[in-house]
Design a protein around this motif. Sequence first.
Motif, PDB file in Angstrom:
ATOM      1  N   LEU A  28       0.855  -1.184   0.000  1.00 59.79           N
ATOM      2  CA  LEU A  28       0.000   0.000   0.000  1.00 59.79           C
ATOM      3  C   LEU A  28       0.896   1.239   0.000  1.00 59.79           C
ATOM      4  O   LEU A  28       1.812   1.350   0.807  1.00 59.79           O
ATOM      5  N   ARG A  29       0.650   2.147  -0.924  1.00 59.14           N
ATOM      6  CA  ARG A  29       1.447   3.366  -0.992  1.00 59.14           C
ATOM      7  C   ARG A  29       0.875   4.408  -0.027  1.00 59.14           C
ATOM      8  O   ARG A  29      -0.237   4.892  -0.208  1.00 59.14           O
ATOM      9  N   ALA A  41       2.665   4.829  11.077  1.00 56.79           N
ATOM     10  CA  ALA A  41       2.243   4.137   9.857  1.00 56.79           C
ATOM     11  C   ALA A  41       3.133   2.935   9.572  1.00 56.79           C
ATOM     12  O   ALA A  41       2.646   1.868   9.164  1.00 56.79           O
ATOM     13  N   ARG A  42       4.429   3.086   9.776  1.00 57.28           N
ATOM     14  CA  ARG A  42       5.350   1.970   9.536  1.00 57.28           C
ATOM     15  C   ARG A  42       5.103   0.824  10.523  1.00 57.28           C
ATOM     16  O   ARG A  42       5.196  -0.353  10.160  1.00 57.28           O
ATOM     17  N   ASN A  43       4.822   1.174  11.763  1.00 59.25           N
ATOM     18  CA  ASN A  43       4.560   0.131  12.757  1.00 59.25           C
ATOM     19  C   ASN A  43       3.253  -0.595  12.492  1.00 59.25           C
ATOM     20  O   ASN A  43       3.167  -1.810  12.685  1.00 59.25           O
ATOM     21  N   VAL A  44       2.234   0.119  12.048  1.00 57.70           N
ATOM     22  CA  VAL A  44       0.955  -0.509  11.735  1.00 57.70           C
ATOM     23  C   VAL A  44       1.047  -1.301  10.429  1.00 57.70           C
ATOM     24  O   VAL A  44       0.546  -2.418  10.324  1.00 57.70           O
ATOM     25  N   GLY A  45       1.705  -0.716   9.428  1.00 55.77           N
ATOM     26  CA  GLY A  45       1.721  -1.323   8.101  1.00 55.77           C
ATOM     27  C   GLY A  45       2.712  -2.444   7.938  1.00 55.77           C
ATOM     28  O   GLY A  45       2.484  -3.378   7.155  1.00 55.77           O
ATOM     29  N   GLY A  46       3.844  -2.368   8.655  1.00 54.47           N
ATOM     30  CA  GLY A  46       4.874  -3.386   8.491  1.00 54.47           C
ATOM     31  C   GLY A  46       5.315  -3.488   7.041  1.00 54.47           C
ATOM     32  O   GLY A  46       5.446  -2.483   6.337  1.00 54.47           O
ATOM     33  N   VAL A  49       3.179  -2.007   3.671  1.00 48.52           N
ATOM     34  CA  VAL A  49       3.064  -0.615   3.243  1.00 48.52           C
ATOM     35  C   VAL A  49       4.428  -0.070   2.830  1.00 48.52           C
ATOM     36  O   VAL A  49       5.472  -0.548   3.283  1.00 48.52           O
ATOM     37  N   SER A  50       4.383   0.918   1.963  1.00 47.26           N
ATOM     38  CA  SER A  50       5.560   1.706   1.614  1.00 47.26           C
ATOM     39  C   SER A  50       5.243   3.141   2.007  1.00 47.26           C
ATOM     40  O   SER A  50       4.298   3.740   1.480  1.00 47.26           O
ATOM     41  N   VAL A  51       6.003   3.687   2.961  1.00 50.59           N
ATOM     42  CA  VAL A  51       5.686   5.000   3.533  1.00 50.59           C
ATOM     43  C   VAL A  51       6.630   6.060   2.978  1.00 50.59           C
ATOM     44  O   VAL A  51       7.856   5.947   3.111  1.00 50.59           O
ATOM     45  N   PRO A 143      -8.356  -4.192   2.377  1.00 50.83           N
ATOM     46  CA  PRO A 143      -9.038  -5.181   3.235  1.00 50.83           C
ATOM     47  C   PRO A 143      -8.339  -6.537   3.285  1.00 50.83           C
ATOM     48  O   PRO A 143      -8.423  -7.244   4.288  1.00 50.83           O
ATOM     49  N   GLY A 144      -7.640  -6.878   2.228  1.00 57.03           N
ATOM     50  CA  GLY A 144      -6.979  -8.177   2.200  1.00 57.03           C
ATOM     51  C   GLY A 144      -5.896  -8.341   3.243  1.00 57.03           C
ATOM     52  O   GLY A 144      -5.568  -9.465   3.629  1.00 57.03           O
ATOM     53  N   ASP A 145      -5.335  -7.234   3.710  1.00 55.95           N
ATOM     54  CA  ASP A 145      -4.275  -7.286   4.720  1.00 55.95           C
ATOM     55  C   ASP A 145      -4.744  -6.769   6.082  1.00 55.95           C
ATOM     56  O   ASP A 145      -3.919  -6.453   6.948  1.00 55.95           O
TER      57      ASP A 145
END
Length: 297
Positions: A28-29, A41-46, A49-51, A143-145
């Motif tokens: 997720l961008r 965001a990095r901690n939630v997305g792991g 995500v690309s932050v 939603p998939g993640d």
Amino acid sequence: MLALFALSAGGCGSGDTSSSPADPARPLRVVATTTQVADFARNVGGDRVSVHQLLRPNVDPHDYEPSPADMRAIAEADVLVKNGVGLEKWLDETISAAGFDGPVVDASQGVPIRDGDPHIWHNPLNAKTMVATIEKGFAAADPGDAAAYQANQAAYDAKLDALDGAIAKKIDSIPPDRRKLVTNHDAFGYYLDRYKLTFVGSIIPSFDTSAELSAKQVSDLVAKIRATGVAAIFSEASLPPKTAEAIGREAGVTVVAGEDALYGDSLGPEGSAGATYLQMEEHNTDTIVNALRGTAA
């Protein structure tokens, strides 16, 4: 300036054939405005995500100017995360110029706001609310993640709870009559409220770092420092310490600056004592406790 960036962003985005945010082929961008919400965001997305972080470490969020790379990242983002409470006064114009029309996650949603103060992250309980809001935003966009985002949030929540308990224990070690703070600007209200510290005054009499003290306000602050027995003035890593040092000399109190300066508006660079949110709050607490107790770091 923003109009030129908009043309650049539009040109780069026009040939984009990327897949949808839910496509497992790519993360997720995410564009995050401040260093703090980027860390959340990095901690939630792991790894899902690309932050892209707009504000650099130790940069005043009130002075941000978008770069062409920032505009391109906003134009191509799946989700944009902001602190809210008016901290990013430049954001609406920047989003419009970039042509972004995706979801904007306001991390301040659900946080009790004190007098319009945007520095909500300095209470770890507020940080938990911010993290929960970011998780919901990511799950809605991807939603998939969702299960991964929820698991990451739960793990980070445990760290925030541990941080909150550790700060309270350390603050309790300060003699009650010495729990008084003077800072560069009024950025620590949520921290002071949470841990029952007294705010005596600030070098910059505002939530906004562009404000300045008048000569009378300087004189009044010096008198208040002397009258209340404040043990130290705390400078901030993202602000010059010159005025704080001048007031400290006149008032006859220690000024905490340099490597020991507090992280107020921004996290520090990688490798610093404030490189992450957890490190920032631990560093700030240790600095405050050591100065107010009169002990060496």
